[in-house]
Scaffold this motif. Structure first.
Motif, mmCIF file in Angstrom:
data_model
loop_
_atom_site.group_PDB
_atom_site.id
_atom_site.type_symbol
_atom_site.label_atom_id
_atom_site.label_comp_id
_atom_site.label_asym_id
_atom_site.label_seq_id
_atom_site.Cartn_x
_atom_site.Cartn_y
_atom_site.Cartn_z
ATOM 1 N N MET A 21 0.849 -1.200 0.000
ATOM 2 C CA MET A 21 0.000 0.000 0.000
ATOM 3 C C MET A 21 0.887 1.254 0.000
ATOM 4 O O MET A 21 1.831 1.342 0.784
ATOM 5 C CB MET A 21 -0.908 0.013 1.239
ATOM 6 C CG MET A 21 -1.886 1.175 1.280
ATOM 7 S SD MET A 21 -2.875 1.202 2.795
ATOM 8 C CE MET A 21 -3.664 -0.402 2.716
ATOM 9 N N GLU A 22 0.584 2.178 -0.900
ATOM 10 C CA GLU A 22 1.368 3.402 -0.991
ATOM 11 C C GLU A 22 1.045 4.325 0.178
ATOM 12 O O GLU A 22 -0.102 4.412 0.625
ATOM 13 C CB GLU A 22 1.084 4.119 -2.306
ATOM 14 C CG GLU A 22 1.487 3.327 -3.545
ATOM 15 C CD GLU A 22 1.137 4.063 -4.824
ATOM 16 O OE1 GLU A 22 1.144 5.301 -4.813
ATOM 17 O OE2 GLU A 22 0.843 3.402 -5.829
ATOM 18 N N SER A 23 2.077 5.038 0.664
ATOM 19 C CA SER A 23 1.914 5.960 1.782
ATOM 20 C C SER A 23 2.417 7.346 1.398
ATOM 21 O O SER A 23 3.423 7.475 0.679
ATOM 22 C CB SER A 23 2.683 5.458 3.008
ATOM 23 O OG SER A 23 2.163 4.224 3.453
ATOM 24 N N TYR A 24 1.711 8.343 1.883
ATOM 25 C CA TYR A 24 2.039 9.738 1.572
ATOM 26 C C TYR A 24 1.990 10.568 2.845
ATOM 27 O O TYR A 24 1.352 10.196 3.835
ATOM 28 C CB TYR A 24 1.046 10.301 0.547
ATOM 29 C CG TYR A 24 1.087 9.574 -0.773
ATOM 30 C CD1 TYR A 24 1.920 10.013 -1.793
ATOM 31 C CD2 TYR A 24 0.301 8.440 -0.985
ATOM 32 C CE1 TYR A 24 1.973 9.328 -2.994
ATOM 33 C CE2 TYR A 24 0.349 7.759 -2.188
ATOM 34 C CZ TYR A 24 1.190 8.209 -3.194
ATOM 35 O OH TYR A 24 1.254 7.531 -4.385
ATOM 36 N N ASP A 25 2.664 11.702 2.798
ATOM 37 C CA ASP A 25 2.511 12.676 3.872
ATOM 38 C C ASP A 25 1.167 13.372 3.772
ATOM 39 O O ASP A 25 0.512 13.634 4.780
ATOM 40 C CB ASP A 25 3.632 13.730 3.807
ATOM 41 C CG ASP A 25 5.002 13.151 4.093
ATOM 42 O OD1 ASP A 25 5.110 12.321 5.020
ATOM 43 O OD2 ASP A 25 5.957 13.498 3.376
ATOM 44 N N LEU A 26 0.759 13.685 2.528
ATOM 45 C CA LEU A 26 -0.415 14.516 2.321
ATOM 46 C C LEU A 26 -1.215 14.014 1.132
ATOM 47 O O LEU A 26 -0.662 13.806 0.049
ATOM 48 C CB LEU A 26 0.032 15.967 2.062
ATOM 49 C CG LEU A 26 -1.021 17.070 2.094
ATOM 50 C CD1 LEU A 26 -1.609 17.196 3.487
ATOM 51 C CD2 LEU A 26 -0.408 18.400 1.661
ATOM 52 N N LEU A 27 -2.505 13.798 1.344
ATOM 53 C CA LEU A 27 -3.428 13.512 0.245
ATOM 54 C C LEU A 27 -4.306 14.728 0.053
ATOM 55 O O LEU A 27 -4.993 15.164 0.984
ATOM 56 C CB LEU A 27 -4.296 12.284 0.557
ATOM 57 C CG LEU A 27 -5.465 12.026 -0.412
ATOM 58 C CD1 LEU A 27 -4.970 11.795 -1.831
ATOM 59 C CD2 LEU A 27 -6.305 10.842 0.057
ATOM 60 N N VAL A 28 -4.279 15.298 -1.136
ATOM 61 C CA VAL A 28 -5.103 16.455 -1.479
ATOM 62 C C VAL A 28 -6.246 15.973 -2.357
ATOM 63 O O VAL A 28 -6.010 15.399 -3.427
ATOM 64 C CB VAL A 28 -4.284 17.531 -2.221
ATOM 65 C CG1 VAL A 28 -5.175 18.722 -2.570
ATOM 66 C CG2 VAL A 28 -3.093 17.985 -1.387
ATOM 67 N N ILE A 29 -7.482 16.211 -1.916
ATOM 68 C CA ILE A 29 -8.658 15.857 -2.700
ATOM 69 C C ILE A 29 -9.146 17.110 -3.415
ATOM 70 O O ILE A 29 -9.555 18.083 -2.785
ATOM 71 C CB ILE A 29 -9.784 15.301 -1.807
ATOM 72 C CG1 ILE A 29 -9.297 14.114 -0.987
ATOM 73 C CG2 ILE A 29 -10.983 14.898 -2.658
ATOM 74 C CD1 ILE A 29 -10.320 13.622 0.036
ATOM 75 N N GLY A 30 -9.095 17.091 -4.744
ATOM 76 C CA GLY A 30 -9.574 18.232 -5.523
ATOM 77 C C GLY A 30 -8.496 18.823 -6.397
ATOM 78 O O GLY A 30 -7.460 19.274 -5.898
ATOM 79 N N GLY A 31 -8.754 18.823 -7.714
ATOM 80 C CA GLY A 31 -7.782 19.328 -8.673
ATOM 81 C C GLY A 31 -8.180 20.657 -9.280
ATOM 82 O O GLY A 31 -7.920 20.920 -10.452
ATOM 83 N N GLY A 32 -8.811 21.519 -8.470
ATOM 84 C CA GLY A 32 -9.019 22.900 -8.880
ATOM 85 C C GLY A 32 -7.816 23.740 -8.483
ATOM 86 O O GLY A 32 -6.762 23.221 -8.103
ATOM 87 N N ILE A 33 -7.965 25.046 -8.535
ATOM 88 C CA ILE A 33 -6.813 25.916 -8.291
ATOM 89 C C ILE A 33 -6.300 25.790 -6.863
ATOM 90 O O ILE A 33 -5.084 25.796 -6.626
ATOM 91 C CB ILE A 33 -7.140 27.392 -8.644
ATOM 92 C CG1 ILE A 33 -5.882 28.250 -8.582
ATOM 93 C CG2 ILE A 33 -8.253 27.948 -7.762
ATOM 94 C CD1 ILE A 33 -4.760 27.818 -9.483
ATOM 95 N N ASN A 34 -7.189 25.645 -5.884
ATOM 96 C CA ASN A 34 -6.713 25.557 -4.510
ATOM 97 C C ASN A 34 -6.004 24.237 -4.242
ATOM 98 O O ASN A 34 -4.936 24.207 -3.615
ATOM 99 C CB ASN A 34 -7.876 25.745 -3.532
ATOM 100 C CG ASN A 34 -8.416 27.157 -3.549
ATOM 101 O OD1 ASN A 34 -7.688 28.116 -3.798
ATOM 102 N ND2 ASN A 34 -9.710 27.308 -3.296
ATOM 103 N N GLY A 35 -6.566 23.132 -4.715
ATOM 104 C CA GLY A 35 -5.916 21.846 -4.524
ATOM 105 C C GLY A 35 -4.567 21.784 -5.215
ATOM 106 O O GLY A 35 -3.577 21.308 -4.641
ATOM 107 N N ALA A 36 -4.497 22.258 -6.459
ATOM 108 C CA ALA A 36 -3.235 22.233 -7.193
ATOM 109 C C ALA A 36 -2.207 23.142 -6.531
ATOM 110 O O ALA A 36 -1.018 22.804 -6.452
ATOM 111 C CB ALA A 36 -3.463 22.652 -8.639
ATOM 112 N N GLY A 37 -2.656 24.304 -6.053
ATOM 113 C CA GLY A 37 -1.738 25.211 -5.378
ATOM 114 C C GLY A 37 -1.185 24.623 -4.099
ATOM 115 O O GLY A 37 0.008 24.770 -3.787
ATOM 116 N N ILE A 38 -2.030 23.961 -3.318
ATOM 117 C CA ILE A 38 -1.580 23.334 -2.072
ATOM 118 C C ILE A 38 -0.612 22.192 -2.370
ATOM 119 O O ILE A 38 0.424 22.044 -1.703
ATOM 120 C CB ILE A 38 -2.792 22.853 -1.253
ATOM 121 C CG1 ILE A 38 -3.576 24.055 -0.712
ATOM 122 C CG2 ILE A 38 -2.349 21.953 -0.101
ATOM 123 C CD1 ILE A 38 -4.924 23.711 -0.106
ATOM 124 N N ALA A 39 -0.923 21.371 -3.372
ATOM 125 C CA ALA A 39 -0.027 20.274 -3.736
ATOM 126 C C ALA A 39 1.336 20.809 -4.154
ATOM 127 O O ALA A 39 2.386 20.249 -3.774
ATOM 128 C CB ALA A 39 -0.644 19.448 -4.867
#
Length: 509
Positions: A1-19
């Motif tokens: 199972m892959e592990s991440y520090d941060l999962l961002v849900i949403g590929g609009g401007i705010n999600g992309a900016g946070i990622a």
């Protein structure tokens, strides 16, 4: 199972900016988007980088200052997709008085430092090119500065930068379940190849119009704030004027609309503000909105338009932070970040506007990073987006240098590619020494090399991704252009080894 520090849900401007911000600080980031990047609200704006002159009437001084502070930095970050624009406001004596407009423009000029945008001024229309398309009853007005942005491409560039800094970007992938599991989150993603579970130490809900639905139906966490859905619609008509100024019109209902030069051959007119209670994925303009925008245009322009003159429309649902304002036009455009630290961190984004997305992302990661043991400082201020590193930020000089380096490129094509990709145009063109080296011309001015680049580097999977969100070629191409693009995309996908395109898209960098 892959592990991440941060999962961002949403590929609009705010999600992309946070990622992007989080990946640049060294966090391991996964962004998932159930549709395409910028498929909804973030590709349906009026496409302005602006402080929001009209928000001064609602005493939103803090929001306007914050947006004005961000404005010039964004214009510097990607001068190929963002540039200064001068706005003309004809004075209508039946609307706001001239002294009030002068006071508002004075504040707008001075709430934040301007480095290169000129200030406001009063003009007479018999001495200014912006006067010629207007009805003769308008004799004077005001001019001020703001900026233009290709909104959907801004989202894509943020996602590209995130990917190049190590983030995994997965489009057409929905988060269908998320639950706290020990000191992290166990999340189920549903994508092209079925369902997959991943772990993340923290979760960002940047679902835009779906932020509350995600909290209630997927994440099962309480929401302390609410959003209000407001539909904004635009119409596109053949161009109504031949200069580079845009217009801002005051209307009897106290709303304003913009009329903006668009895609060389058109005028973009919008927007409406209508309370919306239906499915945000199915939003569309209605006949009343078309009639309203035509009427407001006809109030000012000598050339009259009717619904029959509308060549295209688009609508989006703005997820505005609910401040219980009676009037949809008066609902705040500011944002709020809600951090739920009751266990593994969850941060939800409520509201926001394109102009302040970078600051929102910075503040979001400032809150989350320390909880993940990350102490790296914020970094995005003053940094270019992919393709934005043009020498001295001079787009015209860049186009000239491209034409000198590639004299075989038709001038119109060279300009369009430079506008779309900036310095990344060289990666698209590669070693091509003539048009034939770009492959078949799938539609006028659209070659296989560009389509390959959009699939391999920008997550394009269908004709709308290519012809509407990553370009506006649909406005310029004949009917049926989408079918030809779909056929090419299907053939290209079938020619690739299984999973190779998806892997390239998901793990760029």
């Amino acid at each position: 199972m892959e592990s991440y520090d941060l999962l961002v849900i949403g590929g609009g401007i705010n999600g992309a900016g946070i990622a992007r911000d989080a990946a640049g600080r060294g966090l391991k980031v996964l962004l998932c988007e159930k549709d395409d990047l910028a498929a909804h609200t973030s590709s349906a704006s009026t496409k302005l980088i602006h402080g929001g002159l009209r928000y001064l009437e609602y005493y939103e001084f803090s929001l306007v200052r914050k947006a004005l502070q961000e404005r010039e930095g964004l214009l510097d970050a990607a001068p190929h997709i963002m540039w200064p624009l001068r706005f003309v406001m004809p004075h209508d004596a039946e609307q706001r008085p001239a002294w009030l407009i002068r006071c508002g423009l004075f504040l707008y000029d001075h709430l934040a430092r301007r480095r290169r945008l000129p200030g406001s001024e009063r003009i007479r229309f018999d001495r200014h090119p912006a006067g010629s398309p207007l009805k003769s009853r308008y004799h004077q007005g005001f001019v001020y500065s703001d900026g233009w942005v290709n909104d959907a491409r801004l989202v894509v560039l943020n996602a590209m930068d995130a990917a190049e800094r190590g983030a995994s970007i997965r489009t057409r992938t929905a988060c269908v379940a998320a639950q706290r599991d020990g000191d992290g989150w166990l999340c189920t993603l549903d994508g092209e190849h079925g369902q997959q579970q991943v772990r993340a130490r923290a979760l960002v809900n940047a679902g835009g119009p779906w932020v509350q639905q995600l909290l209630g139906g997927v994440i099962h966490a309480p929401a302390r704030k609410a959003i209000r859905l407001v539909k904004g619609s635009h119409i596109i008509v053949k161009k109504l004027f031949d200069h580079d100024f845009a217009y801002i019109f005051q209307n009897p209902d106290k709303r304003i609309i913009f009329a903006i030069p668009y895609e060389q051959d058109f005028t973009l007119i919008g927007t409406t503000d209508v309370e919306y209670h239906d499915d945000a994925a199915r939003v569309a303009i209605d006949n009343d909105e078309i009639a309203y925008l035509c009427a407001m245009s006809n109030r000012y322009f000598a050339q009259q338009i009717s619904p029959a003159d509308v060549v295209a429309t688009y609508s989006g649902v703005r997820p505005l932070l609910d401040d219980e304002h009676d009037n949809a036009s008066g609902v705040t455009r500011d944002y709020a970040l809600e951090l739920d630290g009751d266990g593994a961190p969850l941060l939800s984004v409520f509201g926001g506007k394109i102009t302040t997305y970078r600051k929102l992302a910075e503040q979001a990661v400032d809150q989350l990073a320390p909880l993940l043991g990350n102490t790296r400082p914020s970094w995005t201020a003053g940094q270019h987006l992919p393709g934005g590193d043009l020498p001295d930020g001079d787009f015209d000089a860049f186009v000239r240098s491209l034409q000198q380096a590639k004299p075989w490129l038709p001038p119109a094509l060279a300009t369009r590619l430079a506008r779309t990709y900036g310095s990344r145009v060289h990666a698209l063109l590669g070693t091509a020494a003539n048009l034939a080296a770009l492959g078949a011309e799938i539609q006028p001015g659209l070659y296989e090399a560009e389509l390959r680049y959009l699939v391999d580097k920008e997550w394009a999977t269908c004709a709308d991704d290519v012809l509407w969100r990553r370009s506006k070629l649909r406005l310029h191409l004949p009917a049926g252009a989408g079918d030809a693009v779909e056929r090419w995309l299907a053939a290209y996908r079938s020619s690739q080894p299984a999973g190779s395109v998806r892997e390239t898209q998901a793990h760029q960098g």
